[in-house]
Design a protein around this motif. Structure first.
Motif, PDB file in Angstrom:
ATOM      1  N   UNK B   6       9.851   2.384  -2.066  1.00 29.44           N
ATOM      2  CA  UNK B   6       9.519   3.727  -1.593  1.00 29.44           C
ATOM      3  C   UNK B   6       8.918   4.574  -2.724  1.00 29.44           C
ATOM      4  N   UNK B   7       9.481   4.436  -3.915  1.00 30.41           N
ATOM      5  CA  UNK B   7       8.951   5.200  -5.055  1.00 30.41           C
ATOM      6  C   UNK B   7       7.496   4.837  -5.337  1.00 30.41           C
ATOM      7  N   UNK B   8       7.204   3.535  -5.306  1.00 29.81           N
ATOM      8  CA  UNK B   8       5.823   3.095  -5.565  1.00 29.81           C
ATOM      9  C   UNK B   8       4.909   3.632  -4.463  1.00 29.81           C
ATOM     10  N   UNK B   9       5.378   3.600  -3.219  1.00 28.27           N
ATOM     11  CA  UNK B   9       4.593   4.105  -2.093  1.00 28.27           C
ATOM     12  C   UNK B   9       4.306   5.593  -2.243  1.00 28.27           C
ATOM     13  N   UNK B  10       5.323   6.341  -2.654  1.00 29.90           N
ATOM     14  CA  UNK B  10       5.128   7.778  -2.829  1.00 29.90           C
ATOM     15  C   UNK B  10       4.126   8.067  -3.941  1.00 29.90           C
ATOM     16  N   UNK B  11       4.181   7.251  -4.976  1.00 29.98           N
ATOM     17  CA  UNK B  11       3.225   7.400  -6.083  1.00 29.98           C
ATOM     18  C   UNK B  11       1.785   7.183  -5.577  1.00 29.98           C
ATOM     19  N   UNK B  12       1.622   6.205  -4.708  1.00 31.83           N
ATOM     20  CA  UNK B  12       0.295   5.942  -4.131  1.00 31.83           C
ATOM     21  C   UNK B  12      -0.196   7.173  -3.367  1.00 31.83           C
ATOM     22  N   UNK B  13       0.657   7.684  -2.486  1.00 36.08           N
ATOM     23  CA  UNK B  13       0.233   8.801  -1.630  1.00 36.08           C
ATOM     24  C   UNK B  13      -0.010  10.069  -2.464  1.00 36.08           C
ATOM     25  N   UNK B  14       0.827  10.251  -3.476  1.00 33.42           N
ATOM     26  CA  UNK B  14       0.693  11.422  -4.341  1.00 33.42           C
ATOM     27  C   UNK B  14      -0.625  11.366  -5.123  1.00 33.42           C
ATOM     28  N   UNK B  15      -0.911  10.191  -5.699  1.00 28.28           N
ATOM     29  CA  UNK B  15      -2.157  10.034  -6.465  1.00 28.28           C
ATOM     30  C   UNK B  15      -3.364  10.242  -5.552  1.00 28.28           C
ATOM     31  N   UNK B  16      -3.294   9.677  -4.352  1.00 25.06           N
ATOM     32  CA  UNK B  16      -4.415   9.780  -3.413  1.00 25.06           C
ATOM     33  C   UNK B  16      -4.647  11.249  -3.028  1.00 25.06           C
ATOM     34  N   UNK B  17      -3.548  11.950  -2.772  1.00 21.56           N
ATOM     35  CA  UNK B  17      -3.674  13.357  -2.364  1.00 21.56           C
ATOM     36  C   UNK B  17      -4.358  14.162  -3.461  1.00 21.56           C
ATOM     37  N   UNK B  18      -3.972  13.912  -4.717  1.00 23.47           N
ATOM     38  CA  UNK B  18      -4.586  14.641  -5.839  1.00 23.47           C
ATOM     39  C   UNK B  18      -6.073  14.359  -5.954  1.00 23.47           C
ATOM     40  N   UNK B  19      -6.492  13.154  -5.545  1.00 20.05           N
ATOM     41  CA  UNK B  19      -7.908  12.790  -5.639  1.00 20.05           C
ATOM     42  C   UNK B  19      -8.638  13.128  -4.349  1.00 20.05           C
ATOM     43  N   UNK B  20      -7.918  13.679  -3.387  1.00 23.44           N
ATOM     44  CA  UNK B  20      -8.565  14.150  -2.162  1.00 23.44           C
ATOM     45  C   UNK B  20      -8.918  13.060  -1.156  1.00 23.44           C
ATOM     46  N   UNK B  21      -8.156  11.949  -1.173  1.00 24.45           N
ATOM     47  CA  UNK B  21      -8.402  10.913  -0.163  1.00 24.45           C
ATOM     48  C   UNK B  21      -7.100  10.592   0.575  1.00 24.45           C
ATOM     49  N   UNK B  22      -7.235   9.953   1.730  1.00 24.24           N
ATOM     50  CA  UNK B  22      -6.060   9.470   2.452  1.00 24.24           C
ATOM     51  C   UNK B  22      -5.779   8.034   2.030  1.00 24.24           C
ATOM     52  N   UNK B  23      -4.521   7.656   2.096  1.00 18.91           N
ATOM     53  CA  UNK B  23      -4.180   6.299   1.661  1.00 18.91           C
ATOM     54  C   UNK B  23      -2.994   5.736   2.432  1.00 18.91           C
ATOM     55  N   UNK B  24      -2.857   4.429   2.310  1.00 18.97           N
ATOM     56  CA  UNK B  24      -1.723   3.716   2.888  1.00 18.97           C
ATOM     57  C   UNK B  24      -1.194   2.750   1.833  1.00 18.97           C
ATOM     58  N   UNK B  25       0.119   2.723   1.705  1.00 16.08           N
ATOM     59  CA  UNK B  25       0.741   1.765   0.787  1.00 16.08           C
ATOM     60  C   UNK B  25       1.506   0.740   1.610  1.00 16.08           C
ATOM     61  N   UNK B  26       1.222  -0.538   1.348  1.00 15.98           N
ATOM     62  CA  UNK B  26       1.963  -1.637   1.976  1.00 15.98           C
ATOM     63  C   UNK B  26       2.734  -2.315   0.857  1.00 15.98           C
TER      64      UNK B  26
END
Lengths: 474, 446
Positions: B6-26
């Motif tokens: 979950x932590x790694x997934x949140x890091x993905x979404x957080x980084x993506x949000x800062x760069x202005x894109x949508x993302x999905x972590x599997x």
């Protein structure tokens, strides 16, 4: 990657519970793939992977543990698990002295995968897509894919072997689908090698696309393949799927030792016609199955498997070589750190003979000419094999008469090797990924143009010795 | 472990949000154990631990995908950046969208705690038992190539920028054996495999007997004459044919014109005896899971009902493009791949007939027990030409074994030629099929 000292510690840990042999295989890989389908870039993948496998052998038993944690502590943990997994023995403290092994082989990688921009790969793929579609408006779908792998490995074992190596592989693939009146035919071209993107200086993916598309269209007009037994001429361009299936797998030492090969107990005996030699050679420059070291750190070699009809040797890995005190042939390969090494082929081929390929066809009264082979499969226990024909023609009175589709060849490996009547002075390679025990490894295979006295051709057409009915499917 | 994923997934979404894109972590954490025994001794024991991340970035309709086995904060951020770089080179496609959050997922019994608490020695004993039974079955069982036990235990967590969150743990175990029967003239292989969600259902004795029986009955096989013969296909063989059919039932193949079943919805494409279902929530099914590789709920989808084509399988992308709803078939083989349309548990529904009754009225025919080279068949045209072996049927009875023959045909004709379906449904991994009886098939031999 770890240093020699750290690796020695991990090996000592792995052996601390009394194992005979321990090995570490560390792999770092960067993979990228670009795929075009439906006239657009459908997939672009980039992957980074790091992992390590620790193997401990004790009295013929193997424990294999792998992990993505490639730190020294991660590997110590894996070594501990592998060491205690086998029946506990006397505690021991073995010090391991690692000696770097050098290879006499140098392969060049002029343009490494990460030195080529993604946009260049995309441009190549798109232009190949275009080239295939321009061949004919009966081309309905085209798939073009290119992929590269850049791999670094470290291998260390308790015999003191220490190898570090780096390599790249490139793969180019085109699949074209043509359709007419509800009938669908496909054409497939693939190329690749142990090299960098300089492969494009010698291989044109656009030419591959045109060939694949032309074949798909040509096969629309093909007759259903005749069924029955008949002579088969295999063109050098067909590649070596037949030698790979018909005899290669049966010469892998693990299958031989388990009694699963028809070639068991046949060393020194005649297993093929006198003119036939079969060679496995991992040292060939740039070929898809080549390497400097196998995945156990043994230097690559050229091994004559069948020498003028006589079975000379089997392909082994450390475990199977130790079993019978044989010399290492450098065939211990694995798909990745997730797998233990097993005996595998590299670049396997039938050596060229003396006959003129044109004359081989011209001297065939009736039979099948195979110009492009598809995939295959073998039952090593009895040698029965099957593979499919991508591009085939019917030969009558020495002339190529018309294309046939949907043919499958079945035969028996040992019998076919005896039944090879003519061997051409040419040689053609094909590449593939060979699967065994759930592991895929890159291989190449090759053969000259050859004629086999008789094979079973399976098809939907009528038996060949009757008059062939020409029925076109509407 | 779920917390780490979950932590790694949140890091993905957080980084993506800062760069202005949508993302999905599997995210996947997978543990595997496998043991091979030979003559009662452990030959290979393998323990694996694998963790990984697959990132899909959706950059205003442009897609980028990157995977990594390194979940450190730095590697995760790098993966997101690489995926954004890739997305700048891929074409704009308005169907490239994240799945919407899901309210609830099916509740499934997919984790058997028995698997992880059973001692290793008991698991090894199961493989030994299978080997013992096979060797004791007949003195002609000369070689047991391998008897083995395998298990997998996996945590999957998916989260995306739209708020979707799905997480579950599953496991299963497998027993298998491959062996060789030998007499003076011939040797033949036999194989059997059994995968179960419930550890207690593994039956080593039945496995050993089946493999031995399969090898023994083929001893002394010769080739047959070229002919067109009625045939029975065993469940194992029928299941192999299902994999040739499956690609044509995928919504993505239909959209790309790679399916011969395009525009055939509602048509009678198969014999009435044929009913085919993809069931992602099948109790006991190896592929049963609450959600697919992009977090869409799994479900039961009727594909062919009494011979009529009822539906295709979709992932989120192909469903949107076809103006359909995802059927929960966005499958991933691991964190290394993008989701794409694939089967879950594919089941050809059984009939009422005892398999032995299927052959009663066959004067001369063939029971096909094995096919080789299915991977060389053409999944688009459906044309196949396979190596095969089997047992001749004479006057309704099983007669001499045959090998080295070829059978050729087309999967869509095959569907129409099914005359009857047996009651003996068998599972082979995620595919299940009974015996079937077919009208004439083209057999190539001597």
């Amino acid at each position: 990657m770890l240093d020699k000292h750290e690796l020695s510690n991990v090996l000592s840990q792995a052996l601390s519970k009394g194992g005979n042999f321990a090995e570490i295989f560390i792999e770092e890989k960067r993979i990228s793939n670009v795929l075009c389908e439906d006239n657009k870039i459908e997939k672009v993948n980039l992957g980074r992977e790091k992992g390590a496998g620790v193997r401990v052998i004790k009295d013929g038993q193997t424990a294999y543990v792998y992990t993505n944690d490639v730190s020294e502590s991660g590997l110590m943990k894996a070594a501990e698990v592998a060491g205690r997994t086998l029946a506990a023995g006397k505690e021991q403290n073995r010090e391991i002295h690692l000696t770097p092994i050098q290879s006499g082989l140098q392969f060049e990688f002029l343009r490494l995968p990460e030195d080529v921009e993604l946009s260049e790969k995309i441009a190549q793929v798109l232009s190949a897509n275009q080239a295939a579609r321009e061949i004919d408006d009966e081309i309905r779908q085209v798939t073009v894919a290119v992929g590269d792998t850049h791999r670094q490995i470290q291998i260390a074992n308790s015999d003191g072997v220490f190898v570090e190596d780096e390599s790249a592989r490139i793969r180019l693939m085109v699949n074209a689908i043509a359709s007419r009146d509800g009938m669908i035919q496909t054409g497939y071209e693939v190329a690749g090698g142990l090299c960098g993107w300089e492969i494009l200086d010698t291989v044109s993916i656009q030419d591959m696309a045109q060939q694949a598309a032309s074949r798909a269209v040509a096969m629309l007009s093909a007759e259903p393949a005749p069924a029955g037994r008949m002579p088969v001429v295999m063109h050098a361009k067909a590649g070596g799927t037949m030698v790979h299936e018909a005899c290669g797998h049966g010469l892998e030492a693990d299958l031989v030792q388990k009694g699963l090969s028809v070639y068991k107990d046949k060393r020194g005996e005649q297993v093929a016609c006198r003119e036939l030699s079969v060679i496995d050679d991992a040292t060939l420059k740039g070929k898809y199955g080549s390497f400097r070291f196998d995945d156990e750190g043994s230097p690559a070699r050229r091994t004559v498997l069948i020498d003028q009809g006589i079975l000379n040797t089997f392909m082994n890995d450390r475990l199977t070589a130790a079993q019978e005190g044989a010399e290492l042939t450098g065939n211990g390969r694995r798909e990745s750190y997730q797998h233990k090494p097993i005996p595998r082929m590299t670049n396997t081929f039938i050596a060229s003979g003396n006959d003129d390929p044109q004359d081989i066809i011209a001297s065939t009264r009736q039979g099948l000419l195979v110009k492009k082979m598809g995939g295959g499969q073998v039952n090593t226990t009895n040698g029965d094999f099957v593979f499919d024909v991508q591009e085939g023609y019917f030969i009558e009175n020495g002339e190529i008469k018309y294309p046939v589709r949907g043919a499958t060849l079945t035969g028996n490996g040992p019998r076919v090797l005896m039944d090879i009547e003519r061997i051409g002075n040419d040689l053609g390679f094909a590449i593939g990924v060979c699967g065994k025990d759930g592991q895929g490894v890159t291989v190449a295979d090759a053969q000259p143009t050859i004629r086999i006295k008789e094979l079973t051709v399976g098809g939907t057409g009528q038996a060949a010795d009757k008059i062939i009915k020409r029925i076109r499917r509407k | 472990m779920e917390e780490l994923l979950r932590q790694a997934g949140e890091k993905v979404l957080w980084t993506a949000r800062r760069k202005g894109v949508e993302a999905e972590a599997y995210l996947l954490y997978n543990r595997e154990l496998s043991v091979d025994v030979n003559r009662g001794k452990v030959e290979t024991l393998k323990e694996a631990e694998e963790i990984g991340l697959g990132v899909r970035v959706f950059n205003q309709g442009r897609l980028g995908f990157v995977y990594s086995s390194d979940l450190s904060a730095q590697a995760v951020a790098q993966s997101v950046q690489d995926a954004i770089d890739i997305s700048q080179n891929t074409p704009l496609d308005l169907y490239n969208q994240l799945p919407e959050p899901v309210n609830s997922y099916p509740t499934l019994d997919i984790y058997d705690p028995q698997i992880c608490v059973t001692p290793l020695e008991n698991k090894i004993e199961l493989a030994r038992e299978a080997e013992r039974v096979a060797r004791a079955f007949d003195p002609r069982i000369a070689v047991v190539e391998r008897a083995g036990y395998e298990e997998a235990d996996f945590n999957t967590l998916i989260m995306n920028s739209k708020g979707l969150l799905a997480s579950a743990q599953g496991n299963y175990s497998t027993l298998f054996i491959s062996l060789v029967a030998q007499d003076e003239e011939d040797s033949q292989t036999g194989f059997a495999v059994m995968s179960k969600k419930k550890f207690a259902e593994l039956d080593p004795a039945a496995l050993g007997q089946e493999a031995a029986h399969r090898a023994l009955r083929s001893l002394g096989a010769t080739t047959s004459a070229t002919a067109n013969l009625p045939c029975i296909m065993e469940p194992f063989v029928t299941a192999r044919f299902l994999s040739l059919l499956a690609p044509s039932l995928q919504g993505d193949a239909v959209l790309k014109g790679k399916s011969m079943l395009k525009d055939r919805l509602g048509d009678k494409i198969a014999a009435t005896a044929v009913t085919l279902v993809d069931d992602g929530v099948l109790p006991g099914g190896i592929a049963a899971f609450p959600f697919d590789g992009e977090g869409m709920p799994c479900q039961r989808t009727g594909l062919i009902q009494d011979g009529c084509l009822k539906a295709f399988l979709y992932d989120n992308y192909s469903a949107m493009k076809a103006d359909q709803v995802s059927t929960g078939n966005g499958q991933r083989s691991s964190f290394r791949s993008l989701p794409s349309v694939g089967i879950t548990n594919l089941v050809l529904s059984p009939g009422l007939k005892d398999p032995a009754d299927l052959r009663i009225d066959i004067k001369t025919g063939i029971l096909i027990t094995e096919v080789m080279g299915m991977h060389t068949a053409n999944p688009i045209s459906g044309d196949f030409s396979l190596g095969a072996s089997g047992i001749m049927i004479r006057e309704g009875e099983l007669a001499e074994p045959v090998r080295g023959i070829t059978i050729a045909g087309n999967i869509f004709t095959w569907l129409k030629n099914v005359q009857a379906v047996g009651s003996d449904l068998r599972f082979y991994g995620a595919r299940a099929a009974p015996s079937i009886r077919m009208e004439g098939i083209s057999v190539g031999g001597q």
